[in-house]
Enzyme design. Structure first.
Site, PDB file in Angstrom:
ATOM      1  N   ASN A  17       0.832  -1.208   0.000  1.00 55.76           N
ATOM      2  CA  ASN A  17       0.000   0.000   0.000  1.00 55.76           C
ATOM      3  C   ASN A  17       0.864   1.254   0.000  1.00 55.76           C
ATOM      4  O   ASN A  17       0.526   2.245  -0.663  1.00 55.76           O
ATOM      5  CB  ASN A  17      -0.928   0.002   1.215  1.00 55.76           C
ATOM      6  CG  ASN A  17      -2.202  -0.787   0.956  1.00 55.76           C
ATOM      7  OD1 ASN A  17      -3.052  -0.361   0.194  1.00 55.76           O
ATOM      8  ND2 ASN A  17      -2.305  -1.946   1.564  1.00 55.76           N
ATOM      9  N   HIS A 112      -8.162  -0.440   6.143  1.00 55.85           N
ATOM     10  CA  HIS A 112      -8.513  -1.669   6.870  1.00 55.85           C
ATOM     11  C   HIS A 112      -9.183  -2.619   5.882  1.00 55.85           C
ATOM     12  O   HIS A 112     -10.086  -2.198   5.134  1.00 55.85           O
ATOM     13  CB  HIS A 112      -9.444  -1.344   8.032  1.00 55.85           C
ATOM     14  CG  HIS A 112      -9.865  -2.544   8.820  1.00 55.85           C
ATOM     15  ND1 HIS A 112      -9.033  -3.171   9.710  1.00 55.85           N
ATOM     16  CD2 HIS A 112     -11.032  -3.236   8.811  1.00 55.85           C
ATOM     17  CE1 HIS A 112      -9.674  -4.217  10.234  1.00 55.85           C
ATOM     18  NE2 HIS A 112     -10.890  -4.276   9.704  1.00 55.85           N
TER      19      HIS A 112
HETATM   20  C1  GRF Z   1      -3.177  -5.285   3.757  1.00 51.81           C
HETATM   21  O1  GRF Z   1      -4.156  -6.286   3.613  1.00 51.81           O
HETATM   22  C2  GRF Z   1      -3.772  -4.125   4.516  1.00 51.81           C
HETATM   23  O2  GRF Z   1      -5.171  -4.032   4.344  1.00 51.81           O
HETATM   24  C3  GRF Z   1      -3.481  -4.450   5.921  1.00 51.81           C
HETATM   25  O3  GRF Z   1      -2.145  -4.964   5.874  1.00 51.81           O
HETATM   26  C4  GRF Z   1      -2.062  -5.768   4.674  1.00 51.81           C
HETATM   27  C5  GRF Z   1      -0.683  -5.683   4.067  1.00 51.81           C
HETATM   28  O4  GRF Z   1      -0.503  -4.374   3.621  1.00 51.81           O
HETATM   29  N1  GRF Z   1      -3.601  -3.309   6.772  1.00 51.81           N
HETATM   30  P1  GRF Z   1       0.875  -3.920   2.872  1.00 51.81           P
HETATM   31  O5  GRF Z   1       1.082  -4.858   1.701  1.00 51.81           O
HETATM   32  O6  GRF Z   1       1.994  -4.044   3.873  1.00 51.81           O
HETATM   33  O7  GRF Z   1       0.576  -2.529   2.416  1.00 51.81           O
END
Ligand code: GRF
Length: 200
Positions: A17, A112
């Site tokens: 993200n 979330h």
């Molecule tokens: C994702 O599913 C997010 O929704 C949750 O952590 C997971 C991994 O996120 N909060 P990332 O790949 O580290 O951004």
């Protein structure tokens, strides 16, 4: 030209993200990333951020052994030093106290992996499957002292397909996370809190 809003992104893991957010902050986008901060030196996202030329830092939570206030007193330092206007939690897996959150009231966002208010907390995909839900998704919200609560800034919906495993569903949701969070941040940084609803 108004100066760009500065965005600090907090991560705990791979930071997919974070990468999506950082890549979106170009051109006429009103914000730019100023820091990627992790709660572990091993967070894979730190290398990705450094490769993108973004300032990185980490504060390992383990030496603080559950003393949240002491951990947060260290965690806040690089954020303040970066001059961040906005803080984005992106796969950040530590619970933050009301005191910490209060320092960024109205300018801290989180993503979330559920259609809040359904399934706050962990294991959201398995819980949606166990409940027999036909729809699932992700939510971006303003962070308030109540975990996974706060004003909704965006939501993306995905179908639950027959035979889905939790991993199948998580993967489908993650694709939407990478669309939703950048869309919400662009609006939020421009001062627009109109919720982003996907699919549009
Ligand atoms: C994702 O599913 C997010 O929704 C949750 O952590 C997971 C991994 O996120 N909060 P990332 O790949 O580290 O951004």
């Amino acid at each position: 030209m108004t100066p760009h809003k500065k965005v600090a992104i907090l991560i705990s893991g791979g930071g997919s993200n974070m990468v999506s957010l950082a890549k979106s902050m170009v051109g006429d986008h009103p914000a730019r990333p100023c820091l990627v901060l992790a709660n572990s030196v091993d967070a894979g996202g730190l290398v990705k951020a450094a490769d993108m030329g973004i300032e990185t830092a980490y504060v390992d939570h383990r030496p603080f052994k559950g003393d949240r206030a002491a951990f947060e007193a260290e965690l806040v330092k690089p954020i303040l030093a970066s001059g961040a206007d906005i803080v984005c939690l992106a796969g950040f897996m530590r619970v933050l106290t009301a005191d910490f959150v209060g320092q960024f009231k109205g300018r801290m966002l989180n993503i979330h992996p559920s259609l809040l208010p359904k399934y706050t907390g962990l294991h959201t995909h398995a819980r949606a499957l166990d409940a027999g839900d036909h729809e699932h998704g992700c939510t971006v919200h303003e962070v308030t002292p109540v975990l996974d609560d706060g004003p909704l800034l965006g939501q993306a919906r995905v179908p639950v397909e027959p035979g889905d495993t939790a991993d199948d569903l998580a993967a489908r949701v993650l694709v939407q996370e990478h669309k939703l969070y950048p869309a919400v941040l662009r609006r939020f940084a421009a001062g627009d809190k109109t919720p982003v609803l996907l699919p549009s």
